[in-house]
Scaffold this motif. Structure first.
Motif, PDB file in Angstrom:
ATOM      1  N   HIS A  31       0.961  -1.371   0.023  1.00  0.00           N
ATOM      2  CA  HIS A  31       0.097   0.093   0.075  1.00  0.00           C
ATOM      3  C   HIS A  31       0.751   1.145   0.130  1.00  0.00           C
ATOM      4  O   HIS A  31       0.687   2.251  -0.743  1.00  0.00           O
ATOM      5  CB  HIS A  31      -0.824   0.016   1.405  1.00  0.00           C
ATOM      6  N   HIS A  86      -3.870   9.230   0.836  1.00  0.00           N
ATOM      7  CA  HIS A  86      -2.899   7.925   1.335  1.00  0.00           C
ATOM      8  C   HIS A  86      -2.009   8.638   2.572  1.00  0.00           C
ATOM      9  O   HIS A  86      -1.791   8.063   3.641  1.00  0.00           O
ATOM     10  CB  HIS A  86      -2.144   7.448   0.295  1.00  0.00           C
ATOM     11  N   TYR A 135     -13.212   6.678  -0.076  1.00  0.00           N
ATOM     12  CA  TYR A 135     -12.872   6.676   1.426  1.00  0.00           C
ATOM     13  C   TYR A 135     -14.085   7.203   2.206  1.00  0.00           C
ATOM     14  O   TYR A 135     -15.125   7.625   1.410  1.00  0.00           O
ATOM     15  CB  TYR A 135     -11.844   7.872   1.169  1.00  0.00           C
ATOM     16  N   ASP A 169      -9.523   4.271   4.092  1.00  0.00           N
ATOM     17  CA  ASP A 169      -9.232   3.752   2.664  1.00  0.00           C
ATOM     18  C   ASP A 169     -10.181   2.537   2.568  1.00  0.00           C
ATOM     19  O   ASP A 169      -9.763   1.584   3.083  1.00  0.00           O
ATOM     20  CB  ASP A 169      -7.847   3.523   2.309  1.00  0.00           C
ATOM     21  N   TRP A 171     -10.299   1.212  -0.825  1.00  0.00           N
ATOM     22  CA  TRP A 171     -10.022   0.576  -1.999  1.00  0.00           C
ATOM     23  C   TRP A 171      -9.754  -1.082  -1.472  1.00  0.00           C
ATOM     24  O   TRP A 171      -9.064  -1.147  -0.550  1.00  0.00           O
ATOM     25  CB  TRP A 171      -8.817   1.291  -2.574  1.00  0.00           C
ATOM     26  N   HIS A 173      -7.163  -2.745  -2.089  1.00  0.00           N
ATOM     27  CA  HIS A 173      -5.690  -3.129  -2.004  1.00  0.00           C
ATOM     28  C   HIS A 173      -5.483  -2.621  -0.494  1.00  0.00           C
ATOM     29  O   HIS A 173      -4.518  -3.104  -0.031  1.00  0.00           O
ATOM     30  CB  HIS A 173      -5.005  -2.062  -2.989  1.00  0.00           C
TER      31      HIS A 173
HETATM   32 FE   LIG Z   1      -5.101   3.207  -0.803  1.00  0.00          FE
END
Ligand SMILES: [Fe+2]
Length: 209
Positions: A31, A86, A135, A169, A171, A173
């Motif tokens: 990440h 991030h 998010y 987050d 996502w 991933h």
């Molecule tokens: Fe991310």
């Protein structure tokens, strides 16, 4: 991190395995070292041909999209957002799990959501409602009222005039290696290591601005 171009990927403020067992070491490596690094590289590449933007901050780039040169708005929006979101996410996590929520944030949560537990219920529901990638944020409105806000992709709450306190987050991933497709389990683990002391610092800076 640099205030302006060329942007850099700041190191994590803790060890890669410091968030175990809630977020695994491999996820943190991928990440931070790959996903965030790619946003940093792509943002710098988008800005390279535009020296007039080289002294502009991330926040400026994200809140003045109407001033960006034709053709740069979407890559700058996506990649500046990826960098901002991030860095905010990683700095909003702490290895010191399950610390109590400090004041004044605790008082604000009670005023806005009745209790920290009710806030967590609403925040989890909002986070689960993110369709696809994005998010969920705890923010504060200019009026001083807390607001749970959801963004898609790498959009930020900044153009809406919201002041961010904490984000998660979602996502895939961010959690797929450990939690597979179980976003709810990832959210439950995230609450253990969400840095409410850091969110409280953001709240104090808003109140004293
Ligand atoms: Fe991310």
């Amino acid at each position: 991190m640099n205030e302006h171009y060329p942007f850099q990927n700041p190191p994590l403020p803790y060890a890669y395995d410091a968030l175990e067992p809630y977020i695994d070491e491999k996820t943190m490596h991928l990440h931070h070292d790959r996903h965030l690094q790619t946003y940093v590289d792509n943002l710098n590449a988008a800005l390279l041909p535009h020296p007039e933007l080289h002294d502009k901050s991330l926040v400026f780039l994200l809140t003045h999209q109407n001033l960006l040169p034709c053709g740069t708005q979407i890559p700058i929006r996506n990649n500046a957002g990826g960098v901002y979101n991030h860095i905010f996410y990683f700095s909003g996590l702490t290895p010191d799990a399950d610390r109590p929520i400090p004041d004044p944030l605790s008082a604000f949560l009670i005023e806005s959501f009745q209790s920290p537990e009710k806030f967590k219920e609403k925040f989890k529901a909002a986070t689960l409602s993110v369709f696809g990638s994005g998010y969920a944020w705890l923010t504060i409105e200019p009026t001083g009222r807390l607001c749970i806000f959801v963004t898609k992709n790498q959009d930020t709450p900044l153009p809406a005039g919201l002041f961010p306190l904490l984000n998660i987050d979602v996502w895939e991933h961010a959690y797929y290696l450990k939690h597979y497709n179980e976003r709810a389990a990832y959210i439950d683990d995230w609450f253990h290591i969400a840095d409410f002391a850091r969110a409280n610092e953001h709240l104090l800076s808003f109140l004293h601005a």
